[in-house]
Enzyme design. Structure first.
Site, PDB file in Angstrom:
ATOM      1  N   HIS A   1       1.005  -1.204   0.134  1.00  0.00           N
ATOM      2  CA  HIS A   1       0.031  -0.078   0.092  1.00  0.00           C
ATOM      3  C   HIS A   1       0.801   1.214   0.039  1.00  0.00           C
ATOM      4  O   HIS A   1       1.565   1.512   1.015  1.00  0.00           O
ATOM      5  CB  HIS A   1      -0.978  -0.153   1.514  1.00  0.00           C
TER       6      HIS A   1
ATOM      7  N   LYS B   1     -10.081   6.241  -4.478  1.00  0.00           N
ATOM      8  CA  LYS B   1      -9.363   7.214  -4.059  1.00  0.00           C
ATOM      9  C   LYS B   1      -7.963   6.890  -4.252  1.00  0.00           C
ATOM     10  O   LYS B   1      -7.423   5.626  -4.151  1.00  0.00           O
ATOM     11  CB  LYS B   1      -9.354   7.193  -2.588  1.00  0.00           C
TER      12      LYS B   1
ATOM     13  N   LYS C   1      -3.915   7.548  -4.308  1.00  0.00           N
ATOM     14  CA  LYS C   1      -2.817   8.112  -3.255  1.00  0.00           C
ATOM     15  C   LYS C   1      -1.714   8.674  -4.237  1.00  0.00           C
ATOM     16  O   LYS C   1      -0.973   7.727  -5.059  1.00  0.00           O
ATOM     17  CB  LYS C   1      -2.016   7.025  -2.263  1.00  0.00           C
TER      18      LYS C   1
ATOM     19  N   ASP D   1      -5.528  11.707  -2.887  1.00  0.00           N
ATOM     20  CA  ASP D   1      -5.134  12.147  -1.617  1.00  0.00           C
ATOM     21  C   ASP D   1      -3.560  12.360  -1.741  1.00  0.00           C
ATOM     22  O   ASP D   1      -2.590  11.410  -2.143  1.00  0.00           O
ATOM     23  CB  ASP D   1      -5.275  11.058  -0.706  1.00  0.00           C
TER      24      ASP D   1
ATOM     25  N   GLU E   1      -7.454  15.866  -1.679  1.00  0.00           N
ATOM     26  CA  GLU E   1      -7.350  15.683  -0.329  1.00  0.00           C
ATOM     27  C   GLU E   1      -6.092  16.153   0.233  1.00  0.00           C
ATOM     28  O   GLU E   1      -5.015  15.755  -0.256  1.00  0.00           O
ATOM     29  CB  GLU E   1      -7.584  14.301   0.248  1.00  0.00           C
TER      30      GLU E   1
ATOM     31  N   ASP F   1      -7.551  16.998   5.894  1.00  0.00           N
ATOM     32  CA  ASP F   1      -7.422  15.560   6.410  1.00  0.00           C
ATOM     33  C   ASP F   1      -6.396  15.735   7.679  1.00  0.00           C
ATOM     34  O   ASP F   1      -6.709  15.999   8.780  1.00  0.00           O
ATOM     35  CB  ASP F   1      -6.772  14.579   5.245  1.00  0.00           C
TER      36      ASP F   1
ATOM     37  N   LYS G   1     -11.225  11.512  11.530  1.00  0.00           N
ATOM     38  CA  LYS G   1     -11.058  10.186  11.947  1.00  0.00           C
ATOM     39  C   LYS G   1     -10.966  10.056  13.534  1.00  0.00           C
ATOM     40  O   LYS G   1     -10.496  11.206  14.133  1.00  0.00           O
ATOM     41  CB  LYS G   1      -9.432   9.949  11.682  1.00  0.00           C
TER      42      LYS G   1
ATOM     43  N   GLU H   1     -14.181   5.929   3.860  1.00  0.00           N
ATOM     44  CA  GLU H   1     -13.312   5.118   3.320  1.00  0.00           C
ATOM     45  C   GLU H   1     -12.755   4.023   4.414  1.00  0.00           C
ATOM     46  O   GLU H   1     -11.548   3.849   4.574  1.00  0.00           O
ATOM     47  CB  GLU H   1     -11.875   5.923   3.084  1.00  0.00           C
TER      48      GLU H   1
HETATM   49 MG   LIG Z   1      -5.868  11.275   3.685  1.00  0.00          MG
END
Ligand SMILES: [Mg+2]
Length: 386
Positions: free
Chosen positions: A18, A163, A165, A193, A219, A244, A268, A322
């Site tokens: 990831h 999304k 990255k 993001d 993001e 974020d 979060k 998410e």
């Molecule tokens: Mg983020």
């Protein structure tokens, strides 16, 4: 009476690499808190973060050390009579440590819910939705792999919001990668993001191109230290800009909301410092006219269930969530996995968090204890203050 508080580091491999702008993850170290009471109740909480210290300022090890050294002795000595009193006690005696506070509050609410036979959502304001849509993050690092992964997800009715990255490659390469995916999936919502990787000048170039290509949400494009810059980008572009990393506790969220620094807040529970704090941030954003998005620290199923209870109480959740953390892991620590189907997650309805933790499995993984930290060469420093 609280009898025991155990903090466990539970490393679980991810289903694939990831890749984020700040690190490459091959496993996730869940930080789990297990509280037992004298009268036979038990509750679970989670304080998971991402990539050791590469993402946030607390690491799995610092969280465990601080809970074991400071939180547990204080709670065992004072024996607060309720979750609210416990959190008040912690806020009086312990600075910061939002992730640890979140895990303790979650475990205590799990117990309180079981005692009252109510889901946690009903203890923190009351749910207004039973299902939440869940985006998937494409982060294999390869465009063709990401497209085939996304098409498979849509076909299997697992996810239809994706999304990406970005931020670790040159801007034009990242933009080409995103727009190729947007073109291959014209009916899906595509968000990016940047995880703070761009300078404000980079962001003006990158966002302009992404907006022209039909991307739906940007993001945290720039450093969390550049609040004024985020507001400038929000005002400059039509595409929705989401805050974020910059959104922390309710106090800082209040400043951001009052100054209208973003179109959307990613909330979060661990960043907020707990479930009630995350509810408060959601309410403030809503009152300020800022849209909400349910974020994740890539928690496993315990933190994900807790997050789902919080997001189920939000008056609006137009940018969805998410909460895919458990799906990124090769194993589950629940006796019965969370209910993911038809592009979303059903908010558990049982008492407390509404989940049953497979204790044997958790303690088995925790005993293995081998924590693999991201290699230094793969960690990228955040850009300097801008
Ligand atoms: Mg983020």
């Amino acid at each position: 009476m609280i009898r025991s508080i155990n903090t466990l580091l539970v490393p679980i491999p991810t289903i694939r690499e990831h890749k984020l702008a700040c690190t490459v993850m091959r496993e996730q170290v869940l930080v789990l808190v297990h509280i037992q009471t004298e009268d036979g109740y038990e509750g679970w909480g989670e304080a998971t973060t991402i990539g050791g210290l590469s993402y946030a300022e607390e690491s799995p090890h610092s969280i465990k050390t601080n809970i074991d050294t400071y939180f547990t002795p204080l709670l065992l000595k004072e024996q607060p009579a309720s979750t609210a009193k416990a959190m008040q006690l912690l806020s009086l005696h312990i600075n910061g440590n939002r992730f640890a506070k979140c895990a303790i509050e979650t475990a205590l609410l799990d117990i309180e819910g079981k005692r009252l036979n109510l889901p946690v959502s009903e203890l923190i304001g009351g749910r207004v939705r039973d299902r939440i849509e869940v985006a998937w993050t494409l982060a294999s690092g390869d465009t063709a792999t990401d497209i085939s992964e996304a098409k498979q997800m849509v076909e299997q009715k697992k996810h239809r919001i994706f999304k990406l990255k970005i931020g670790s490659n040159p801007i034009l390469d990242d933009v080409a990668h995103v727009l190729a995916i947007k073109k291959a999936l014209p009916d899906c919502r595509i968000t990016v993001d940047v995880n703070q990787a761009w300078t404000e000048l980079d962001a003006m170039q990158g966002i302009g191109l992404l907006q022209a290509g039909g991307v739906d949400l940007i993001e945290q494009p720039i450093s969390m230290r550049n609040q004024a810059g985020l507001k400038r980008l929000k005002e400059r572009f039509d595409v929705a800009i989401m805050a974020d990393e910059i959104v922390h506790d309710p106090q800082n969220a209040f400043q951001l909301a009052a100054n209208h620094c973003a179109d959307v807040f990613a909330v979060k529970i661990n960043q907020a410092g707990g479930l009630k704090a995350a509810c408060l941030i959601g309410q403030m954003a809503h009152l300020a006219g800022i849209e909400l998005y349910g974020g994740t620290m890539l928690e496993g199923p315990i933190g994900t269930a807790a997050s789902a209870h919080v997001f189920s109480t939000y008056p609006s959740l137009n940018f969805d969530t998410e909460l895919f953390g458990p799906l990124l892991l090769t194993d589950d620590v629940l006796a019965q996995p969370l209910d993911y189907q038809t592009f979303g997650l059903t908010v558990p309805t049982g008492a407390g968090l509404g989940i049953e933790v497979d204790k044997d499995k958790v303690y088995h993984y925790a005993e293995q204890g081998g924590v693999i930290l991201p290699k230094l060469s793969e960690s990228k420093k955040y850009p300097a203050e801008t």
